[in-house]
Every structure is written in structure tokens, then in C-alpha cells.
Design a protein around this motif. Structure first.
Motif, PDB file in Angstrom:
ATOM      1  N   VAL A 128       0.860  -1.170   0.000  1.00 44.29           N
ATOM      2  CA  VAL A 128       0.000   0.000   0.000  1.00 44.29           C
ATOM      3  C   VAL A 128       0.899   1.222   0.000  1.00 44.29           C
ATOM      4  O   VAL A 128       1.747   1.371   0.872  1.00 44.29           O
ATOM      5  CB  VAL A 128      -0.907   0.018   1.252  1.00 44.29           C
ATOM      6  CG1 VAL A 128      -1.724   1.284   1.284  1.00 44.29           C
ATOM      7  CG2 VAL A 128      -1.808  -1.207   1.246  1.00 44.29           C
ATOM      8  N   THR A 160      -5.746   0.377   7.772  1.00 42.84           N
ATOM      9  CA  THR A 160      -4.680   0.108   6.804  1.00 42.84           C
ATOM     10  C   THR A 160      -3.548  -0.643   7.497  1.00 42.84           C
ATOM     11  O   THR A 160      -3.090  -0.220   8.558  1.00 42.84           O
ATOM     12  CB  THR A 160      -4.135   1.422   6.217  1.00 42.84           C
ATOM     13  OG1 THR A 160      -5.197   2.099   5.544  1.00 42.84           O
ATOM     14  CG2 THR A 160      -3.006   1.144   5.221  1.00 42.84           C
ATOM     15  N   VAL A 192      -6.041  -2.599   2.916  1.00 43.73           N
ATOM     16  CA  VAL A 192      -7.048  -1.902   3.719  1.00 43.73           C
ATOM     17  C   VAL A 192      -8.145  -2.903   4.031  1.00 43.73           C
ATOM     18  O   VAL A 192      -8.716  -3.516   3.115  1.00 43.73           O
ATOM     19  CB  VAL A 192      -7.611  -0.684   2.962  1.00 43.73           C
ATOM     20  CG1 VAL A 192      -8.651   0.035   3.821  1.00 43.73           C
ATOM     21  CG2 VAL A 192      -6.480   0.270   2.567  1.00 43.73           C
ATOM     22  N   VAL A 209      -3.779   3.381  11.024  1.00 47.75           N
ATOM     23  CA  VAL A 209      -2.786   2.814  10.110  1.00 47.75           C
ATOM     24  C   VAL A 209      -1.763   2.043  10.938  1.00 47.75           C
ATOM     25  O   VAL A 209      -1.195   2.583  11.889  1.00 47.75           O
ATOM     26  CB  VAL A 209      -2.065   3.906   9.296  1.00 47.75           C
ATOM     27  CG1 VAL A 209      -0.992   3.284   8.401  1.00 47.75           C
ATOM     28  CG2 VAL A 209      -3.063   4.691   8.454  1.00 47.75           C
TER      29      VAL A 209
END
Length: 252
Positions: free
Chosen positions: A7, A148, A158, A221
Motif C-alpha cells: 500500500v 490500513t 485496507v 494505520v
């Protein structure tokens, strides 16, 4: 070896590298203990502002006191009306924060906990249409409740976040730590009132019961960094052949 997809969140990764005592390119550097303000270009979609390291991440204000995350715009809700299948349905919260239901019309739900939404729908139907309705509301999908997971995990990406999910739950969603992951360098990022906060969690301590397993929230995250010693060992194994146990090598 085929590279795993990642990502692309360079602003977060670069900031985490500073905190973890390394650069993105792999060169070691001493950790400061307190996060350095990180400023990046807004034209690239990266984060602009000060990144502050804390020992423990506070819960988002909307969930203070252990309450659940409120319903948000674009959430998809499943509404079940007991013994009235014609009124049970799946609806999406529109851009104005409302849903539309048969008989009762539009109801404002964004920013409210699920139980409050259930109570409001129950009142709307019991006022003129149903006697003692039993209504259940669940979140089927929510953009605001996704986490995430990046770095040294099995599957970066995600993921939808189950209610009351913890850091270990999130790592499991990402396929677990990779062979070269450093369980001592797991960072969680969270926005609190526009301030970007980060905390370092030692997964080894959590698994050993020496530290609590922190709850995660939508928008968090998680970044897992690699271990230099594990990378070196993995490179050595690949150079010698994976099938050859290192312990059996005859060293003159």
C-alpha cells in the motif's frame, strides 16, 4: 523472488522510519524518542503537519468512554424488523447523513451510535405503524471503519475493522507478521482532532501478556518494520539454499 504489493503511503512510512530508528532506504539512524515534526507536500496527497509520538494512543473523541464508533456517511446498514420482512432491508447513509425507510421516510443517522439508530427507527415505526416493533441495526460495510495494514505482514492492504478489534486482530487480518518482521517495531497511527499521533507497540510483550492489546479504530494505520538481523539471516539462508539448515553447516 516476486515482490509483494505494498500500500503506497510514503508519508506515513517515512515518518515511521524516523521513529523506528531507520530510513526508508535501510540506513540505520538513532531513534529520537520523541517524534520529529514531519512535513510533506500536499500535492502528493501525503501528510502535512506535526507527527507526535505518545506512549499510548487515546481513543477517538467520538468513542470516549468505550462507546462504539458512530454511523458515518456512506456506511451500509442492515436493518432487520422482526416478523416484518417487507420492512427489513439494506440501506446506505447518503451524503446528508440520512437513510430512507418505507412508511417513515428519511431519518438522520450519521454521527449516532447504532443503538441510538435502532431506538430512533423503533420510535418511528411504533408511533403509527407497528405495535412493539423489534428492530436490529448492524453495519454491513463502512469506509470509516477500515484499517490500513502495511509493512512486514503477509498481506498489506485496507481491511474492514470488526467491532472492538485489537492490534493483534488487525495483524491477523493482514496475514500475520512476515519472517523478517520486527515484533518490537509495530507502529499505530491515529488522527485525533486533526493531530497525527503514533505509538510504538511491542507485539512480543502483548502476546506474553506483559502489555495490553490496544483497541483499534476506523482510520488507524498499522505499520510493521523489518528486523535487520532477520533480513541478514534470511539473505544467508537464501544464499546457502533454504533446504540447508544453518546449524548443520560445518564451519572450519
Amino acid at each position: 523472488m516476486k515482490a509483494r504489493p505494498r500500500v503506497r503511503r510514503y508519508g506515513v512510512i517515512a515518518a515511521a522510519a524516523l521513529l523506528a530508528g531507520c530510513t526508508v532506504g535501510g540506513a540505520e539512524r538513532p531513534a529520537s524518542g520523541v517524534a520529529t515534526p514531519v512535513t510533506t507536500s500536499s500535492s502528493t496527497g501525503q501528510y502535512n503537519g506535526a507527527l507526535r509520538q505518545v506512549a499510548e494512543l487515546p481513543a477517538p473523541p467520538s468513542t470516549a468512554g468505550g462507546t462504539e464508533q458512530p454511523v458515518a456517511v456512506a456506511d451500509t446498514l442492515e436493518i432487520f424488523v422482526f416478523q416484518v420482512p417487507d420492512l427489513s432491508r439494506t440501506v446506505q447513509v447518503d451524503s446528508t447523513g440520512r437513510i430512507s425507510l418505507p412508511l417513515v421516510g428519511a431519518l438522520s443517522v450519521a454521527g449516532k451510535p447504532l443503538r441510538a439508530v435502532e431506538a430512533e427507527i423503533t420510535r418511528a415505526y411504533s408511533a403509527n405503524y407497528l405495535q412493539n416493533p423489534q428492530i436490529t441495526v448492524a453495519v454491513k460495510d463502512s469506509v470509516s471503519r477500515r484499517v490500513t495494514i502495511d509493512g512486514e505482514v503477509g498481506r498489506s492492504g485496507v481491511y474492514p475493522l470488526p467491532p472492538t478489534a485489537s492490534l493483534l486482530d488487525a495483524i491477523a487480518l493482514g496475514g500475520g507478521l512476515s519472517k523478517i518482521a520486527d515484533e518490537h517495531k509495530v507502529y499505530v497511527y491515529r488522527d485525533i482532532n486533526g493531530q497525527k499521533l503514533v505509538a510504538n507497540y511491542d507485539v512480543g510483550q502483548i502476546r506474553a501478556g506483559q502489555r495490553g492489546d490496544p483497541r483499534l479504530y476506523g482510520g488507524d494505520v498499522v505499520v510493521v518494520f523489518s528486523s535487520g538481523s532477520k533480513i541478514a539471516m534470511q539473505n544467508l539462508k537464501e544464499a546457502l539454499g533454504v533446504a540447508t539448515p544453518i546449524a548443520r553447516l560445518a564451519i572450519p
